[in-house]
Motif scaffolding. Sequence first.
Motif, PDB file in Angstrom:
ATOM      1  N   LYS A 120    -143.963  11.273 -50.968  1.00 29.79           N
ATOM      2  CA  LYS A 120    -144.858  11.375 -52.114  1.00 29.79           C
ATOM      3  C   LYS A 120    -144.630  12.662 -52.889  1.00 29.79           C
ATOM      4  O   LYS A 120    -144.592  12.673 -54.116  1.00 29.79           O
ATOM      5  N   GLU A 121    -144.452  13.778 -52.169  1.00 32.49           N
ATOM      6  CA  GLU A 121    -144.280  15.074 -52.812  1.00 32.49           C
ATOM      7  C   GLU A 121    -142.820  15.517 -52.898  1.00 32.49           C
ATOM      8  O   GLU A 121    -142.505  16.524 -53.531  1.00 32.49           O
ATOM      9  N   THR A 156    -140.926  16.653 -50.465  1.00 35.54           N
ATOM     10  CA  THR A 156    -140.623  17.803 -49.614  1.00 35.54           C
ATOM     11  C   THR A 156    -139.845  17.386 -48.372  1.00 35.54           C
ATOM     12  O   THR A 156    -140.031  16.290 -47.846  1.00 35.54           O
ATOM     13  N   GLU A 171    -153.547  17.610 -41.321  1.00 34.34           N
ATOM     14  CA  GLU A 171    -154.572  18.638 -41.463  1.00 34.34           C
ATOM     15  C   GLU A 171    -154.657  19.459 -40.185  1.00 34.34           C
ATOM     16  O   GLU A 171    -154.325  18.988 -39.090  1.00 34.34           O
ATOM     17  N   THR A 216    -141.340  15.392 -43.601  1.00 36.11           N
ATOM     18  CA  THR A 216    -141.088  15.097 -45.002  1.00 36.11           C
ATOM     19  C   THR A 216    -142.342  14.511 -45.645  1.00 36.11           C
ATOM     20  O   THR A 216    -143.247  14.022 -44.958  1.00 36.11           O
ATOM     21  N   SER A 217    -142.353  14.532 -46.954  1.00 40.75           N
ATOM     22  CA  SER A 217    -143.363  13.827 -47.735  1.00 40.75           C
ATOM     23  C   SER A 217    -142.638  13.146 -48.885  1.00 40.75           C
ATOM     24  O   SER A 217    -142.215  13.807 -49.840  1.00 40.75           O
ATOM     25  N   ARG A 258    -149.740  19.089 -37.262  1.00 44.50           N
ATOM     26  CA  ARG A 258    -148.284  19.241 -37.393  1.00 44.50           C
ATOM     27  C   ARG A 258    -147.726  19.965 -36.177  1.00 44.50           C
ATOM     28  O   ARG A 258    -146.712  19.540 -35.600  1.00 44.50           O
ATOM     29  N   ASN A 312    -142.724  11.407 -41.676  1.00 45.65           N
ATOM     30  CA  ASN A 312    -143.024  11.353 -43.099  1.00 45.65           C
ATOM     31  C   ASN A 312    -144.542  11.461 -43.322  1.00 45.65           C
ATOM     32  O   ASN A 312    -145.318  11.466 -42.370  1.00 45.65           O
ATOM     33  N   LYS A 313    -144.936  11.551 -44.565  1.00 38.82           N
ATOM     34  CA  LYS A 313    -146.344  11.684 -44.957  1.00 38.82           C
ATOM     35  C   LYS A 313    -146.960  12.969 -44.416  1.00 38.82           C
ATOM     36  O   LYS A 313    -148.132  13.004 -44.023  1.00 38.82           O
ATOM     37  N   SER A 314    -146.150  14.031 -44.362  1.00 35.34           N
ATOM     38  CA  SER A 314    -146.656  15.302 -43.843  1.00 35.34           C
ATOM     39  C   SER A 314    -147.766  15.872 -44.706  1.00 35.34           C
ATOM     40  O   SER A 314    -148.526  16.731 -44.254  1.00 35.34           O
ATOM     41  N   ASP A 315    -147.880  15.395 -45.952  1.00 40.22           N
ATOM     42  CA  ASP A 315    -148.962  15.857 -46.822  1.00 40.22           C
ATOM     43  C   ASP A 315    -150.333  15.416 -46.328  1.00 40.22           C
ATOM     44  O   ASP A 315    -151.357  15.959 -46.766  1.00 40.22           O
ATOM     45  N   LEU A 316    -150.364  14.455 -45.391  1.00 36.50           N
ATOM     46  CA  LEU A 316    -151.636  13.975 -44.849  1.00 36.50           C
ATOM     47  C   LEU A 316    -152.094  14.768 -43.635  1.00 36.50           C
ATOM     48  O   LEU A 316    -153.219  14.582 -43.163  1.00 36.50           O
TER      49      LEU A 316
END
Length: 300
Positions: free
Chosen positions: A144-145, A147, A120, A141-142, A124, A114-118
């Motif tokens: 927060k978003e 996704t 950079e 997954t995120s 990944r 999770n927290k794939s939006d973090l």
Amino acid sequence: MQGKIIKGISGFYYVNVVGSGIYECKAKGIFRNRKMKPLVGDVVEIDILDEMDKEGNITEICPRKNELIRPAVANIDQALLIFASDKPAPNFNLLDRFLVTMGYQGIPAVICFNKSDLLEGTKRDDIFSAYQGCGYPVIFTSAKEGTGIEELSALLRGKTSTVAGSSGVGKSSIVNLLQNEVEMETGDISHKIGRGKNTTRHSMLIHMEGNTYIMDTPGFGSLDVLGISAEELWRHYREFLPYEPSCRFQGCSHIHEPDCGVKQALWDGNIHPMRYENYVSLYRELKERNGSGRSVHSLR
């Protein structure tokens, strides 16, 4: 009447009976004599004491197809192992312990970062490369978003899945996005220690749809691998299996021996160094715990 335990708190068990509702039940004393304790996920027989107040007694626990000690749940089809991609940094050693434990129990696992939006740069790809060769589905997954949730939901459909992972990785947030029946409490990350507050205090079985259930379980930062000997540990590192027949010695530990097929695969780049390092660390821990001496090897 037969139902499934969806929650257990302070000696009370909440049993869902399809078409009738949820009954608050106590377990009869006979289970103490049998040294059995009802678990979330158990299919049980109950006697109704008060239909209006939905109260009853558990009189029988049906045979279990499997059982986990931690989290303490039964009759699981698969494990959903949720770790953060960052903040906190993924604990790969704990993840491997989960994978070994589930493998020993014969329970398939799905890995969710999770927290794939973090993430950079190449982080990944670096995470994915460590597990893509192990045969486990890996989902990013995120919460927060929003996704990756549909892809994850498809992997859970028609199964009873237990959720496991350390605190602060977004387990409860993911569970909230996967179903609408129960709103799980979510917590913030402590900036001082970089870990999350444990918002889930009891294992709970949540109905998603049809025959799809998900168990949210308390998070924790460590896991003892029980019941597994150091000598059989390698069998639960799936990527080792194709290379073990090339080992010169039977009973090879894949650490000190010469002409080791697993170490050759490591040097050739076919086994991820982080996975191998976790294997060596856990092997030595199991050796020390079991008090076993040096393994005896023979030529093939």
